[in-house]
Design a protein around this motif. Structure first.
Motif, mmCIF file in Angstrom:
data_model
loop_
_atom_site.group_PDB
_atom_site.id
_atom_site.type_symbol
_atom_site.label_atom_id
_atom_site.label_comp_id
_atom_site.label_asym_id
_atom_site.label_seq_id
_atom_site.Cartn_x
_atom_site.Cartn_y
_atom_site.Cartn_z
ATOM 1 N N VAL A 134 0.806 -1.230 0.000
ATOM 2 C CA VAL A 134 0.000 0.000 0.000
ATOM 3 C C VAL A 134 0.834 1.272 0.000
ATOM 4 O O VAL A 134 0.279 2.361 -0.168
ATOM 5 N N GLY A 135 2.144 1.170 0.214
ATOM 6 C CA GLY A 135 2.993 2.353 0.297
ATOM 7 C C GLY A 135 3.217 2.768 1.739
ATOM 8 O O GLY A 135 2.342 2.593 2.595
ATOM 9 N N GLY A 136 4.396 3.319 2.015
ATOM 10 C CA GLY A 136 4.768 3.637 3.390
ATOM 11 C C GLY A 136 3.926 4.735 4.011
ATOM 12 O O GLY A 136 3.475 4.617 5.147
ATOM 13 N N LYS A 137 3.700 5.824 3.283
ATOM 14 C CA LYS A 137 2.914 6.931 3.823
ATOM 15 C C LYS A 137 1.505 6.478 4.141
ATOM 16 O O LYS A 137 0.971 6.785 5.223
ATOM 17 N N ARG A 138 0.876 5.751 3.224
ATOM 18 C CA ARG A 138 -0.494 5.294 3.440
ATOM 19 C C ARG A 138 -0.557 4.315 4.611
ATOM 20 O O ARG A 138 -1.477 4.373 5.427
ATOM 21 N N LEU A 139 0.433 3.418 4.708
ATOM 22 C CA LEU A 139 0.430 2.449 5.803
ATOM 23 C C LEU A 139 0.586 3.160 7.147
ATOM 24 O O LEU A 139 -0.063 2.792 8.131
ATOM 25 N N TRP A 140 1.444 4.183 7.199
ATOM 26 C CA TRP A 140 1.618 4.944 8.446
ATOM 27 C C TRP A 140 0.297 5.576 8.884
ATOM 28 O O TRP A 140 -0.079 5.504 10.052
#
Length: 480
Positions: free
Chosen positions: A78-84
């Protein structure tokens, strides 16, 4: 005259990302440190024994351990920013639900949800920041910023928790998280660089099915060691043994499929990752084990209440905060090995006074010692956490972050369990205050022993700082 070489500047984008991550990370750290002094109050208010309410922390710990291994796959998906932002949202919702819990089982269930959010966030904090630096430039100072919540937590968490329990309902313990979560979400949406998902990687279900019960078994078994019987209890050695067997099977499966592994354990072939993991295990045992002993010492031997004990520990957190910037700069300029060894020497030397103290030892002296001990703690964690990421590719960083986080978590559980048994055996049959104080002396000397072993392992850490890549983009100097 010999001078210390100048450390390379940290890119601005990495500094901004790290500071944004710190805001959300404070919610997780405060939550765990606040809860450490709330169990007795929760037991009384919810009308259940301490053995039941202990699951408020145990369930959180187990969920944390289960969530950590999937971070690498989830980030790629999902991508790092979205997961955060997803993880921070889970933690926010769970915190609100915990404040609305109507009995102990509901509170424990909501704490599991909180643990899942926290488990996703903790390794992701380091990953997202480190992926912003080219070739590991300024890793020491960057890690000093990312791990800032770990320094602030011991200072503010127990104190805030004690004040809340003194003047308000326990439900406000969880509302403290809400402002950090909301601010963290807004800042992450605005400032964390977006990273696209890397295709649709297939989840390694075999690895997940093996590692999840393995971590649950080990962590659950070690959490029971403090009860009568210690390591001989069936609910200790059976789950730990099963967990170790499953963990061995997990490692074997991961080695055999390096491209699709849930966790790339092949990174342990790198000296930097392997030595950092080993030291983090021992530092976890030393740090978290002593965190068990110190509050008990002040409450049992010195006769303080929970808030008083928390205030006595504030100097240790202040010391850790004071050493962070210095440790980060020296890690980048002279390398991790010497900084880590110096930190452990300071920490061990500042633990010895507790091994020689009794109920009459001057409290101001002990607080001064804790300030020095905290300084050593901060000096240890920065280089050891930084060195694991030296020379790693962008996609290898999440796996190294998972490995180091898990080893520290397991080391902390092991050290806490071992020191709990040592303390129980040393105080068994104690009939006087002097006998109890003598039992704590034995336990503190054991904690010093962990530190001595860790110093020896530190010699395996790389001695040189990370080289500055010729292709590194221009960077701005770190703000004062």
């Amino acid at each position: 005259m010999t001078t210390v070489p100048a450390a390379p500047a940290v890119p601005r984008r990495a500094i901004v990302t790290a500071l944004v991550l710190v805001v959300g990370g404070l919610a997780v750290i405060f939550d765990s440190t606040i809860m450490s002094i709330a169990l007795k109050t929760l037991s009384i208010d919810l009308g259940v024994p301490v053995s039941t309410i202990q699951w408020v922390t145990t369930a959180y710990l187990l969920a944390l351990g289960v969530a950590i291994p999937v971070v690498g796959w989830a980030q790629a998906r999902v991508g790092g920013k979205r997961l955060w932002m997803i993880a921070l949202t889970i933690f926010l919702i769970a915190s609100i639900l915990c404040s609305l819990a109507w009995d102990a089982p509901s509170l424990i269930a909501f704490r599991v949800l909180q643990g899942i959010g926290g488990g996703l966030m903790m390794p992701l904090m380091a990953t997202l920041a480190i992926q912003q630096v080219p070739g590991g430039v300024g890793l020491g100072r960057l890690m000093a910023m990312v791990s800032l919540p770990a320094a602030l937590g011991p200072i503010l968490g127990p104190t805030i928790g004690g004040l809340i329990l003194s003047f308000a309902d326990w439900r406000w313990l969880f509302w403290v998280n809400v402002p950090f979560c909301v601010a963290g979400l807004l800042l992450a949406w605005r400032f964390i660089p977006a990273d696209a998902p890397r295709g649709k990687p297939v989840l390694d279900w075999v690895g997940l099915v093996l590692v999840s019960p393995a971590l649950v078994g080990i962590l659950y078994g070690l959490s029971n060691v403090s009860q009568d019987g210690g390591f001989a209890r069936p609910d200790v050695w059976i789950p730990v043994a099963v967990g170790l067997v499953l963990m061995t099977a997990f490692v074997v499966t991961q080695v055999r499929r390096p491209n699709g592994a849930l966790v790339d354990v092949g990174l342990l072939r790198r000296r930097s990752v392997a030595s950092s993991s080993a030291v983090l295990f021992l530092s976890g045992a030393s740090l978290y084990g002593a965190m068990l002993l110190l509050p008990l010492y002040f409450q049992i031997v010195r006769g303080l209440d929970p808030l008083g004990a928390a205030l006595m520990l504030v100097p240790q957190g202040v010391g850790a905060l004071l050493s962070r910037t210095l440790a980060g700069r020296f890690t980048d300029s002279i390398g991790a090995r010497f900084v880590a060894i110096a930190g452990f020497v300071i920490m061990g030397a500042a633990t010895i006074p507790f091994a020689m103290a009794d109920g009459a030892t001057n409290q101001w002296w002990l607080m001064a010692v804790l300030l020095v001990r905290g300084f050593g703690m901060g000096a240890v964690m920065i280089p050891v956490m930084s060195v694991a990421f030296l020379g790693l590719e962008h996609d290898e960083v999440p796996h190294a972050s998972i490995i180091t986080r898990l080893t520290q978590q397991l080391g902390g559980a092991f050290g806490t369990a071992l020191l709990a048994v040592v303390l129980e055996l040393a105080t068994d049959g104690a009939t006087t205050a002097a006998d109890v104080a003598a039992g704590f002396v034995v336990a503190f000397w054991t904690a010093v022993g962990f530190t001595v072993v860790a110093i020896g392992v530190c010699f395996a850490l790389p001695a040189r700082p990370a080289p500055v890549p010729a292709s590194a983009p221009p960077a701005v100097a770190e703000p004062a």
